[in-house]
Design an enzyme around this catalytic site. Sequence first.
Site, short mmCIF file in Angstrom:
data_model
loop_
_atom_site.label_atom_id
_atom_site.label_comp_id
_atom_site.label_asym_id
_atom_site.label_seq_id
_atom_site.Cartn_x
_atom_site.Cartn_y
_atom_site.Cartn_z
N LYS A 116 0.81 -1.22 0.00
CA LYS A 116 0.00 0.00 0.00
C LYS A 116 0.84 1.26 0.00
O LYS A 116 0.49 2.26 -0.63
CB LYS A 116 -0.95 -0.01 1.20
CG LYS A 116 -2.02 -1.10 1.14
CD LYS A 116 -2.95 -0.99 2.34
CE LYS A 116 -4.06 -2.03 2.28
NZ LYS A 116 -3.55 -3.40 2.42
N GLU A 200 -2.98 6.59 8.22
CA GLU A 200 -3.70 7.55 7.39
C GLU A 200 -4.76 8.30 8.19
O GLU A 200 -5.21 7.82 9.23
CB GLU A 200 -4.41 6.84 6.23
CG GLU A 200 -3.49 6.26 5.20
CD GLU A 200 -4.26 5.63 4.07
OE1 GLU A 200 -3.66 5.47 3.00
OE2 GLU A 200 -5.46 5.30 4.25
N HIS A 235 -14.04 -3.53 8.98
CA HIS A 235 -13.32 -3.26 7.73
C HIS A 235 -13.46 -4.37 6.71
O HIS A 235 -12.73 -4.39 5.71
CB HIS A 235 -11.84 -2.98 8.01
CG HIS A 235 -11.61 -1.91 9.03
ND1 HIS A 235 -11.98 -0.60 8.84
CD2 HIS A 235 -11.07 -1.96 10.29
CE1 HIS A 235 -11.67 0.12 9.90
NE2 HIS A 235 -11.12 -0.68 10.80
N ARG A 297 -6.44 -8.64 -8.57
CA ARG A 297 -7.11 -9.94 -8.68
C ARG A 297 -8.60 -9.71 -8.90
O ARG A 297 -9.07 -8.56 -8.89
CB ARG A 297 -6.91 -10.75 -7.39
CG ARG A 297 -7.35 -9.96 -6.13
CD ARG A 297 -7.35 -10.81 -4.89
NE ARG A 297 -7.51 -10.03 -3.68
CZ ARG A 297 -8.63 -9.56 -3.20
NH1 ARG A 297 -9.76 -9.76 -3.88
NH2 ARG A 297 -8.68 -8.87 -2.08
#
Length: 664
Positions: A116, A200, A235, A297
């Site tokens: 990421k 973040e 999440h 994917r």
Amino acid sequence: MFKSLLIANRGEIAVRVIRTARRMGLKTIAVYSDADANAYHVAEADEAYRIGPAPAAESYLRMEAILDAAARSGAGAIHPGYGFLSENAAFAEVCEKAGVVFVGPPPAAIRAMGLKDAAKALMEKAKVPVVPGYHGDNQDADFLAQQAGKIGYPVLIKAVAGGGGKGMRRVDDPAQFAKELASAMREAGAAFGDERVLVEKYVARPRHIEIQVFADAHGNAVSLHERDCSLQRRHQKVIEEAPAPGMPLEMRDAMGKAAVAAAKAIGYRGAGTVEFIADASAGLKADGFWFMEMNTRLQVEHPVTEAITGLDLVEWQLRVAAGEHLPLAQKDIPLNGHAVEVRLYAEDPAKKFFPSTGRLARLRAPENMPHVRMDMGVREGDAVTMFYDPMIGKIVAHGETRRIALRTLRGFLARMEVAGPKTNLGFLIETLSHDAFIEGDIDTGFIDRHLDVLVPPAEPSPRILALAAAAYLQTRARAAGADPWSATDQWVLGGRRAETVDLVVGGVAHLLKIEPDAGDASLVRINDGAATVSNAAMTADGTLSATIDGTRLAAACVANGSGFTLIHEGIATEFAVVNPLDVDLAADADTGALKSPMPGKIVQVLVEAGATVKRGAALVVMEAMKMEQTLLAAADGKVASVNVAVGDQVEAGAALVAFEEPEK
């Protein structure tokens, strides 16, 4: 086109890939662990090869075992599904070296988007907006805490590798940062073999909107529109839909172009998903979205895209992998109607969605509903084990409008019959029925905000108790058979006398007094109320019907040990029948110990012998079904002994922490 395809995965995605490959005339090859020897995907394939013991690390994650199965079967290509090795660049490389086509992007593209932090840096260079945060290499806990302070709370800790909510923690209080960071790193290491994280800014009212992209080896790339995946729990996506509610055309165009540009920038090939976060506080806007990550994917939620486009994305994957051009240009991609998907999990919403295991004693769905699709990974009679993700399958409805799709899906789920492990079926029905969800007022905090009304009450309604009385009478009569001397129906000379029975639900006993009335009717006194039950009947497969206070109702009844499970309108309620002659009435009583709710691995012990704890205190952290679960004290008490250590594998019901008996 290659002639045979090995699916390096399991469950519903393996079954789904097998069906398209078979339609295309390909030989299908499955792989399986010891836990999956009799699994659905094994039965569906033309051939199947054992690859190791039950744990994924010893089977589905072993590249050499997968390649050995490919060599033995003569497979021309390998489809990795999602999860496991699907985003592993090293696996894509060894497939190429072995001369087997990898149905996925080039290794370099996987690496470019697999981490990421690197992906966000790449997007920043490409002028794609990204969420403010720290995406660097410094993993020192104090340094990350300082960065979180600079960003401003709340912040989101996210694993650099992987996805699916694993290694992700929201932190609102600086005092909790170190604890949540350690937990996120530990979970990321266990799931992906990489403990690194990034930090973040947490967007206050975020919408999770992703773009399905496809690219071929000839420089062509297209967007297949967006999906809204904002309905999440811990999440992890629970409900997905396409297109996104309230999406302006200019925003769809901007996001689609950004996603295609991202794919072209890394030389992408095959199916991919570019995920964005959008600020929903003032409605969706073309300048109000930020790049989060790219999944290299096929996604779990790809069926909603298939529903609105009429395309088979697995077929596209196989054709692109075989070197063909994309079947359609951007201007020719359809967008028809609306589709909604729910994920049916084996978990208990009433216990913080804790995963559930066991044999699926019943798994049935309504027939003759052509606008609903089911992608299931198990069949009736199969077991949900501790070793893999607890998802049973996915159900997708398509309609001309969003409201039609929602209504169709709600009706389908309410007619489903699932018994065995606890499931989130009732929770899904309640969510689809919520006024705010129907109006499209959604964001990633929706479930937490409305949790109290989304989780069905554990207390059965008087109607369900009356149906349970009918089920009890029918199961008892069936057990007695035709022999009058074996009957237990309270018959005496001159008729039947009243019968009293305790039906226990979730540890709470409900007193039912059944008083025979005229004909086959009975007056059932339930706790403080009463209902008239008549015309009760049950078929050989457990389909129950009865008239309750003049209303004809239907349910499914599944034998369950000394009791039964009653399924009505999608809600499964387990009833235990108390035998007054049973001397072991305290078998399930509180034994003064914290017990493991399911098999798992101990990853953290938070108390010591002699410690005094308060109700709700965290005692043990265990990893079960790929997620960390924190086990809490049920009452105030003093710890007598701690019976486990970090790294221990424990069975369901094992006493992890024992407490001293309270003084009298």
